[in-house]
Design a protein around this motif. Sequence first.
Motif, mmCIF file in Angstrom:
data_model
loop_
_atom_site.group_PDB
_atom_site.id
_atom_site.type_symbol
_atom_site.label_atom_id
_atom_site.label_comp_id
_atom_site.label_asym_id
_atom_site.label_seq_id
_atom_site.Cartn_x
_atom_site.Cartn_y
_atom_site.Cartn_z
ATOM 1 N N GLY A 149 -19.672 13.287 128.563
ATOM 2 C CA GLY A 149 -18.373 13.834 128.209
ATOM 3 C C GLY A 149 -17.512 12.732 127.633
ATOM 4 N N MET A 150 -16.726 13.073 126.611
ATOM 5 C CA MET A 150 -15.857 12.073 125.994
ATOM 6 C C MET A 150 -14.454 12.643 125.913
ATOM 7 N N LYS A 151 -13.478 11.840 126.289
ATOM 8 C CA LYS A 151 -12.087 12.271 126.197
ATOM 9 C C LYS A 151 -11.235 11.078 125.805
ATOM 10 N N THR A 152 -10.058 11.361 125.286
ATOM 11 C CA THR A 152 -9.146 10.292 124.898
ATOM 12 C C THR A 152 -8.819 9.441 126.121
ATOM 13 N N GLY A 195 -10.827 7.842 127.851
ATOM 14 C CA GLY A 195 -11.872 7.974 128.859
ATOM 15 C C GLY A 195 -12.714 6.718 128.922
ATOM 16 N N GLU A 196 -13.849 6.826 129.570
ATOM 17 C CA GLU A 196 -14.714 5.665 129.737
ATOM 18 C C GLU A 196 -15.515 5.351 128.482
#
Length: 103
Positions: free
Chosen positions: A70-73, A75-76
């Motif tokens: 999962g990718m988010k602003t 994020g890791e």
Amino acid sequence: QVASNAIREAKAKIQYEALMEKQQAIGEKKDRYTQEVANKELDMNMRLLDTVTHFLKRYNRKYNYDYILGMKTAGEIIVANDSLDITKDVLNSLNNEYSARKK
């Protein structure tokens, strides 16, 4: 009204206490409804996460990825190779499955 002697102090005190009770009841309702909304939001988020997780497991049977991240602003995962991004395909597949189920 008490200052101008329009109503007696005892009556004003009774009205004040009644208003305070109503205010407390309204505050309790607000707290209860706020908790109900929070519980419903949590339930919806858990169902959404469960739906997406189960979909991704079915999706991955076809493609056999080692990882689906999962990718988010903020994020890791800060930078990734765009050629590895399967988001559009996953969303299209998930939406197609949802549309088919609605029919």
